[in-house]
Structure formats: C-alpha cells, structure tokens
Design an enzyme around this catalytic site. Structure first.
Site, mmCIF file in Angstrom:
data_model
loop_
_atom_site.group_PDB
_atom_site.id
_atom_site.type_symbol
_atom_site.label_atom_id
_atom_site.label_comp_id
_atom_site.label_asym_id
_atom_site.label_seq_id
_atom_site.Cartn_x
_atom_site.Cartn_y
_atom_site.Cartn_z
ATOM 1 N N TRP A 50 0.829 -1.208 -0.103
ATOM 2 C CA TRP A 50 0.212 0.222 0.110
ATOM 3 C C TRP A 50 0.824 1.332 0.053
ATOM 4 O O TRP A 50 0.386 2.266 -0.509
ATOM 5 C CB TRP A 50 -1.182 -0.117 1.263
ATOM 6 C CG TRP A 50 -0.746 0.135 2.587
ATOM 7 C CD1 TRP A 50 0.391 -0.132 3.035
ATOM 8 C CD2 TRP A 50 -1.854 0.530 3.506
ATOM 9 N NE1 TRP A 50 0.032 0.170 4.607
ATOM 10 C CE2 TRP A 50 -1.151 0.487 4.676
ATOM 11 C CE3 TRP A 50 -2.857 0.868 3.396
ATOM 12 C CZ2 TRP A 50 -1.721 0.539 5.909
ATOM 13 C CZ3 TRP A 50 -3.721 1.238 4.490
ATOM 14 C CH2 TRP A 50 -3.048 0.983 5.697
ATOM 15 N N GLY A 182 -2.027 -3.548 7.977
ATOM 16 C CA GLY A 182 -1.179 -2.322 7.609
ATOM 17 C C GLY A 182 -1.092 -1.459 8.894
ATOM 18 O O GLY A 182 -0.350 -0.593 8.843
ATOM 19 N N ASP A 184 -0.145 -2.990 12.092
ATOM 20 C CA ASP A 184 0.655 -3.981 12.550
ATOM 21 C C ASP A 184 0.297 -4.128 14.168
ATOM 22 O O ASP A 184 -0.337 -5.294 14.639
ATOM 23 C CB ASP A 184 2.058 -3.943 12.908
ATOM 24 C CG ASP A 184 2.472 -3.519 11.466
ATOM 25 O OD1 ASP A 184 1.841 -3.118 10.430
ATOM 26 O OD2 ASP A 184 4.011 -3.897 11.027
ATOM 27 N N ARG A 217 8.083 1.247 18.700
ATOM 28 C CA ARG A 217 7.726 0.040 17.991
ATOM 29 C C ARG A 217 7.057 -1.025 18.707
ATOM 30 O O ARG A 217 6.752 -0.914 19.857
ATOM 31 C CB ARG A 217 9.267 -0.240 17.507
ATOM 32 C CG ARG A 217 10.244 0.481 16.630
ATOM 33 C CD ARG A 217 9.791 0.514 15.334
ATOM 34 N NE ARG A 217 9.386 -0.647 14.480
ATOM 35 C CZ ARG A 217 8.937 -0.759 13.419
ATOM 36 N NH1 ARG A 217 8.624 0.368 12.861
ATOM 37 N NH2 ARG A 217 8.419 -1.893 12.849
ATOM 38 N N GLU A 419 6.748 9.415 9.746
ATOM 39 C CA GLU A 419 6.027 8.033 9.569
ATOM 40 C C GLU A 419 4.892 8.455 10.677
ATOM 41 O O GLU A 419 3.724 7.855 10.109
ATOM 42 C CB GLU A 419 6.732 6.890 10.182
ATOM 43 C CG GLU A 419 6.052 5.472 9.878
ATOM 44 C CD GLU A 419 6.860 4.336 10.330
ATOM 45 O OE1 GLU A 419 8.006 4.833 10.856
ATOM 46 O OE2 GLU A 419 6.614 3.077 10.037
HETATM 47 C C1 GLC Z 1 4.977 -0.875 8.636
HETATM 48 C C2 GLC Z 1 3.270 -0.110 8.652
HETATM 49 C C3 GLC Z 1 2.866 -0.514 7.430
HETATM 50 C C4 GLC Z 1 3.606 0.046 6.083
HETATM 51 C C5 GLC Z 1 5.110 -0.558 6.442
HETATM 52 C C6 GLC Z 1 6.074 0.127 5.361
HETATM 53 O O1 GLC Z 1 5.036 -2.246 8.662
HETATM 54 O O2 GLC Z 1 2.678 -0.820 9.734
HETATM 55 O O3 GLC Z 1 1.562 -0.118 7.130
HETATM 56 O O4 GLC Z 1 3.280 -0.473 5.006
HETATM 57 O O5 GLC Z 1 5.645 -0.301 7.480
HETATM 58 O O6 GLC Z 1 5.795 1.532 5.410
#
Ligand code: GLC
Length: 454
Positions: A50, A182, A184, A217, A419
């Site tokens: 995504w 997405g 996590d 994290r 982020e």
């Molecule tokens: C983390 C996020 C995820 C994203 C990835 C790369 O795993 O939770 O949504 O796609 O990082 O940015």
C-alpha cells in the site's frame, strides 16, 4: 510548534507553500532507487504494497510516467493466483528483517517465478490510487492505455481477496496476520493475537529498532507471535485454503474491509472507463456492505469493531479504524452522526483537549492501550488522516474535514515528513523521510474533488 492559521494554514506565504511542495517531491525522488521508491530513507528498504500505491499517486503529481512505473513494479510481485504480496524485494536482501529468504515462498505453487516477495497481503489500496492517478492525468491517452494494461491484474487481485479470504461467502475479507492490516500493532488485534500460543519460534534477529527507538515500535511478545504465524504459513506452503481454515489468527477487520469496499468502487469506475463488465464487483460490494453493517457495527457503543472470526467474537477496542466506514461510505446518515458527534468530536477520545493538540490519534485517548508515541497505538498517521478527511467530506462535515487537513499539513510543515506524530504536541516519531507522508502532502495540498458516490 506553529499553530495552523485558518485560511492559509501553516503556510504564511506562497513561497513557503512552494518550498513545502518541493520538499515533498524531493523526499520521494531521494527515496527512489530506480525500480521503486522506498517507504522511508532508512527504515524500509523494499517495496511495500500500500505504500507503493500511495507513492505512485504522489508521483503522479509531477511525473506521470514514473508513477505508472511504480505500479508496474509492484505488479511484478503478483502471485500466479492473483495475490499481491505485502512486500516485494526487488533488490535482494538488506538489513531489514524479515528479508526475502525468511518467507520461503518457493514452498508455494503460486509464488511468482524469479521475484522475491513476502507471503502476506496488505490493504488493497491500489485500485483507488490508480483511479486517482487517472483522474489527475494530463496525458489521457497514456493513462487510458495504462488502465487497459493493469486492469486485469487489479481484477485478479480483488477476486483473490474474496476467493482466498472469504471462502465461506460471509461477504467480509479476512486477514491472517496483523501485518496484513497495515496497522501492525493496533489494539484491535491484541485480543486475537494473545490467543495465539507461539511454540518453536524460529530464530530471528529483529532489526526494526535500529533506526527507531524501542518505545515507538511493537513489543517483544507481539513480535514472537508475528514470526510464529509466518512460520506456520510457510509450513503450509501458503496454501490459502489451509491458511483460512487453520490460521490461529483470523480477523475480519474494519479498516481492511473498508479499503476493499472503496477499492471495489474505484475498480468499477476503471472498468467503466474501458468498457469492462462490473456485475461481479457490484456483487462483492453488495455483500460486503451488508455484512460490514450486520457484523461489525455495535449499536450500543456507536462504533464499528473488528471481528475475531477464529474465536467468533467482536473486538471491542475503540480505535481510529472505526471511522473507515465513513471513508468508504459504508455508514448510513445516523451511524455517521454518532461516529462523528459522539466519538470523533469527543475530546476524551479523538478531539483535541488540554493535553493533546492534533487530530486524529490512531487510538482513542481513553482506550486502555493508548500510547501517544507507540506506532499504531496512538500517534497521528497522515494516511489515516487523509482517509478520515475524505470520510468527513463524503458525509458533509466540511469544516471538520478542513481541520484534519490543516492539522496534517501543519505537522508535516513544521516537523518534516515522518512516519507518525505524537498527538499531544506534534513531535515526529518513527521513520524520517517517509514516502507516503510526502506523497499525501501533495495530495492534501491539491485534493481531487469527491467523485460521485455510487
Ligand atoms: C509498517 C506499517 C505498514 C507499512 C510498512 C512500510 O509495517 O505498519 O503499514 O506499509 O511499515 O511503510
């Protein structure tokens, strides 16, 4: 941090705005490694599903050909059965865990030959971003050709989601791992994840805390389970039937299904552009909508909750994914009023208060799991804000949508493209030079008008 002034937002002059846009473009081009744009400068060295969709949409603001290339790169990782994996390793291994070899995708008969990928998925945002790229395209012919080129792959992907992840025909698509959401470590997965009992977890070396501090994290106990689940899947050769039947983690998620529902709408629009039939997609939408409201809506709380399909129970955690029903147009007017009036506008949950200035925290502030700096447990994410903003516009909450947009721009203008951000004071956290934040900055400054809802 500077307050977003009403009207011109965080940009006092045209020059300031131009400079901001230039920084967003440079963030994307600096993360471009040729075949794909990395999600972040240091933290994420491969192509994520995504992220790639969002990056392509961002690139299309200034380089349409490069944007199309980003999509083609991602599709190179598509599995023979239609699945588009959550990570594609174009460039071999790196210091990122898990690397390409960990997945052992060669155990699957459907793995794409000659390409290294993960064996999980991510929210299907791609059709939505491709449609937005097309709506914005100056080179109409090239864009139409591109749609003809990628449409079959998109359709196969959406078909896979329903076939592989809803074999019982419930209407909702299931995920088998929190990474597939997405988001996590969001609180809505804790209950289901804690019922997974890891055993014989293979040795692994976590690398995600090297560039980002530990308290931003996921925690160790989560990570053990993340790795254990993948070990099960590779043992099963990533056979979708076995994964659905036996994965100890099986969740019908609010965010994932809302993204799918919106992407179906966008896929229909793409199909219409090129004269393809749409009835199959209409059917998915009809069933998804019905199941989403029957199963995920909690009338007492006035919230949508994810459903733990393995243990047959709702996950009653109040997190920002509840508003994704607005983004996708899944809620009716009365539901929208409750979601916005009782929750999004409630200072104890999501609205600013004396201790917290920025919209929209990813977890309700009064939720037990709320942690303002830990990843998906509280920080503001630009992607989430972008989706909430669209949902608000869709239901006519223009002013509130504008506030979410202004907050998002203010965070990025003063702290850079990170982020995520601490909702209390806007301090940045997680990975720096984060591509989707930069891509969405371009989108937030030049939003597309709402497409006619279906
Ligand atoms: C983390 C996020 C995820 C994203 C990835 C790369 O795993 O939770 O949504 O796609 O990082 O940015």
């Amino acid at each position: 941090m500077e307050e977003a002034a009403p009207g011109n937002g965080p940009f006092p002059t045209e020059d300031a705005l131009a400079e901001f846009l230039e920084r967003a473009r440079t963030t994307l081009t600096a993360n471009d490694v040729g075949d794909f744009v990395k999600p972040g400068r240091y933290q994420y060295p491969h192509q994520w599903n995504w992220d790639a969709a969002l990056v392509a949409m961002g690139l299309s603001h200034f380089d349409e050909a490069r944007a199309r290339k980003e999509v083609r790169s991602l599709l190179r990782g598509q599995w023979l059965d239609g699945m588009i994996p959550h990570v594609v390793y174009h460039n071999g291994s790196s210091d990122y865990f898990p690397g390409p070899d960990f997945w052992e995708i060669e155990q699957s008969v459907a793995a794409p030959p000659g390409v290294h990928t993960s064996g999980l998925i991510q929210p299907p945002l791609l059709a939505t971003c491709v449609r937005r790229m097309h709506r914005r395209a100056h080179d109409r012919e090239a864009s139409l050709d591109f749609i003809r080129e990628v449409y079959p792959a998109l359709l196969r992907w959406h078909r896979w989601l329903h076939r592989a992840r809803d074999p019982e025909g419930t209407g909702l698509v299931a995920i088998v791992h929190p990474w597939e959401s997405g988001t996590d470590n969001a609180a809505r997965f804790v209950q289901a994840l804690m019922q997974v009992t890891p055993s014989q977890v293979p040795a692994y070396q976590r690398r995600d805390s090297r560039h980002v501090s530990e308290e931003e994290r996921p925690q160790h106990a989560d990570y053990e389970r993340f790795v254990y689940l993948i070990d099960r899947f590779r043992h099963w050769g990533y056979d979708p039937e076995i994964m659905y039947a036996r994965s100890p983690f099986l969740v019908q998620d609010t965010l994932f299904n809302a993204v799918a529902y919106q992407a179906h709408e966008d896929l229909i629009a793409l199909a219409e552009e090129i004269g393809e039939p749409t009835s199959e997609i209409e059917r998915w939408r009809f069933r998804l909508r019905r199941a989403y409201n029957n199963k995920l809506w909690d009338d007492e709380e006035g919230l949508y909750f994810a459903y733990d399909a393995r243990h047959h129970q709702a996950v009653r955690e109040n997190g920002v994914a509840t508003f994704m029903a607005l983004y996708a147009g899944l809620a009716d007017r009365a539901q929208a009023e409750v979601l916005v009036g009782a929750h999004l506008e409630n200072p104890e949950e999501y609205a600013p208060d004396a201790h917290s200035r920025f919209r929209v925290p990813s977890q309700a502030k009064n939720n037990y799991f709320y942690e303002p700096r830990r990843y998906w447990r509280g920080p503001v994410w630009i992607l989430i804000n972008w989706m909430v903003m669209q949902g608000l516009e869709r239901y006519g909450y223009r002013e509130l949508a504008e506030q979410v947009r202004q907050d998002s721009l203010a965070l990025m203008a003063s702290a850079g493209f990170f982020e995520y951000y601490d909702p209390r004071d806007g301090t940045p956290a997680g990975a720096s030079d984060f591509s989707w934040s930069a891509a969405l900055a371009l989108e937030l400054v030049e939003p597309l008008p709402l497409a006619a809802a279906r």
